[in-house]
Design a protein around this motif. Sequence first.
Motif, PDB file in Angstrom:
ATOM      1  N   VAL A   1      -6.075  -4.365  -3.458  1.00 22.63           N
ATOM      2  CA  VAL A   1      -4.651  -4.326  -3.090  1.00 22.63           C
ATOM      3  C   VAL A   1      -4.518  -3.979  -1.610  1.00 22.63           C
ATOM      4  CG1 VAL A   1      -2.472  -3.097  -3.432  1.00 22.63           C
ATOM      5  CG2 VAL A   1      -3.862  -3.742  -5.408  1.00 22.63           C
TER       6      VAL A   1
ATOM      7  N   ASN B   1       1.540   4.773 -10.174  1.00 22.22           N
ATOM      8  CA  ASN B   1       1.329   3.323 -10.096  1.00 22.22           C
ATOM      9  C   ASN B   1       1.722   2.647 -11.409  1.00 22.22           C
ATOM     10  OD1 ASN B   1       0.252   0.923  -8.739  1.00 22.22           O
ATOM     11  ND2 ASN B   1      -1.285   1.002 -10.351  1.00 22.22           N
TER      12      ASN B   1
ATOM     13  N   SER C   1       6.242  -1.499  -6.785  1.00 17.47           N
ATOM     14  CA  SER C   1       5.111  -1.398  -5.859  1.00 17.47           C
ATOM     15  C   SER C   1       3.854  -0.821  -6.513  1.00 17.47           C
ATOM     16  CB  SER C   1       5.481  -0.558  -4.640  1.00 17.47           C
ATOM     17  OG  SER C   1       6.564   0.278  -4.876  1.00 17.47           O
ATOM     18  N   PHE C   2       2.746  -1.235  -5.941  1.00 17.75           N
ATOM     19  CA  PHE C   2       1.484  -0.544  -6.215  1.00 17.75           C
ATOM     20  C   PHE C   2       1.571   0.794  -5.481  1.00 17.75           C
ATOM     21  CE2 PHE C   2       0.127  -5.059  -6.178  1.00 17.75           C
ATOM     22  CZ  PHE C   2      -0.488  -5.133  -7.424  1.00 17.75           C
TER      23      PHE C   2
ATOM     24  N   ARG D   1       4.584  -5.421  -4.888  1.00 17.72           N
ATOM     25  CA  ARG D   1       3.731  -6.160  -5.826  1.00 17.72           C
ATOM     26  C   ARG D   1       3.754  -7.662  -5.589  1.00 17.72           C
ATOM     27  NH1 ARG D   1       1.573  -3.154 -10.295  1.00 17.72           N
ATOM     28  NH2 ARG D   1       2.400  -1.027 -10.251  1.00 17.72           N
TER      29      ARG D   1
END
Lengths: 417, 271
Positions: free
Chosen positions: B36, B161, B167-168, B190
Amino acid sequence: MLTKHLLFILLILLSFSTLSAEMMPSGFFQTLWGASLESLNPAASEYTALETRLQLRLEHLGEIGEFFGRIDFLHDSYLNSSGRVDLREGYAKFPIGDKLDFKIGRQIITWGTGDLLFINDVFAKDYLSFFIGRDDQYLKAPQNSLKADFYNSKFNLTFVWTPKFTPNDFPIGQRLSFYSSQDNAIVGNLGELNFLRPEPTLKNSEIAFRLSKQIGNFSNCFYFYEGFYKNPVGAVIIDSALVPTFPKLRVMGGSIRGMISGGIFWFEGGYYDTRDENRGQNPLLINSSTRFMTGYEKQILSGLTMNLQYFANIMSDYDSYRQQAEARGGYVREKRRDLITSRISRLFYSDLVEFLSVIFYSPSEKDYYLRFYLSYSYSDELNLSSGGNIFGGDKIGSEFGQFGLNDNLYVKLTYGF
Amino acid sequence: MPNYIKVMQLPILLLTLLSMLSVKSSAQDALTAQEVMMKSHLAYYYSGNDGVSNVKMSIINKRGKERVREFVMLRLDKEEAGKQFYYIYFKTPSDVSRMTFMVHKDPSENDARWIYIPSIDLIKPISADDKNSSFVNSDFSYEDISGRHPDEDNHSFAESNETDSMSFVIESSSKEKYKGFARKVSYIDRNSFLPLRELYYNRKGVLIKEFTAEEIEEIDGIKTITVRKMTNHKKSSHTLVTMSSIKYNIGLTEEIFTERYLKNPPRKFMK
């Protein structure tokens, strides 16, 4: 007269500003006051600087090239007239084809690797400005030149032709006193000094070349200069009087500069060949010399950068110089003049305050020069700074020793727009 | 016989296709924190092959006093997540106007940086040991501008998370002792993989710096943060960066990032 000029310029500026913001020229307004710290100084005044200047920059970008002008309107208490207009730069710059760039007109040219020291950069400098607290940009003086840069994938070649010899500006006793070998004393306030400049002929024009090549992180250069010493380091006898002259000079040298373990390293050397000198036989001309310098600069902490530099000037045919100088009496320099310099630059208070000091110390001549300032950016526009120039040495004839009575402090206010 | 095979094959084919799809979607889910961060690094610092933008930087100190720097920035990527070239032409304030600045960024060693001061025609290489030092006196460091390689830090998913659908959320800690932060929490979009928010903590666990993406626009099909903010909690100052006239893939070449153009700004790319 200047007031009228200024009014006229201001009117033009105002009309520009109503036309379009794009055309508004930029520049700065600056007041500099400096005073000598030595009451015994034979220079003409106790003040080293009392001046106000307005610098305007104008730029025009066209399809085939660009024009750039930078003009100083200066009110300087040292000048007889009330003011002076000084064209700092005024040039046209344009490419021809893919590989050739031309820059023609009044311009400032710099090359070489040193920090405030120069070997292969034999372009005009203004040491008077440098010693009285003007901005660093005034150390480099403009000259009317043609510059051509040729680029290709293997190397770059720069050629500079200056049709009329442009000497340095140096202390001549008005604000700063200096050593006169004729009088063997520190002198000042001499009025107008006479120098014999080279005739403005084609034969006496200055030519400089630089060949440069980047290899990895290192920039490597070769240099050549044919012209004259920029300081009056020679003399001729006219009507049984000694008149200072600028002897013919050829310089050949090289340099290398690049990154080593996070800092910048440089080495530069050159041979100063006094063309009319015959192995030290002529006592009125400076001997040829070999000069080199090496230095290293590194950011020690965030906001703290330091450097250390060593410079040497080794005189050729020293023995004959020594005999002549001893017979004449007065100052006799060493064969090798060493110079160690160190710069410390520190930013404080969110980088709004800058302290800078550069020390020059010569172990061979036992003389020194300390240059320092503290500068505060009150806003993007307004800057207030204060600094000083301190000189000293054992011998009054040495490079910095001669300025021993010129210690000065200054304050400077700059408004940029 | 041939028909039989075909009929028999159909479900197998379908199954294979399905399993391929499911593998793909689970791969999407199964991005590691490291992956990521790498995708985010590429989306944020390496978008397009090259780019140009006008940048306005407002630096506001704790007393509310504002300083403004305006410049044009050119960027060319040589390798994805690797070598990059940056070129900056300063417009304001007056004391830096017309100066240019160039960086040859190499994540595997020190960057090479040069500044050109036109008033004295001086090219000066700049000692670049400290990537955490402030960029043009702002709250952004050099590394915030040109990016810190994800391999320099360890990354793992934060607890939140799982519950954050947008969002991550990734926790990072520097592998080697680093002045910029000891621990960082990043919120990575994301979809676009752009960083939406980053919190920088020192070794004592105190929040020292905070990054937020204030506005995101799609430019030439590339999601771009056009307004970004860095707050320095230690100094109580913040810097707002507004980017305009952004263009990608304008055809920059390595030649632009040499001494020639440091002295002669490439105007045709700077309109």
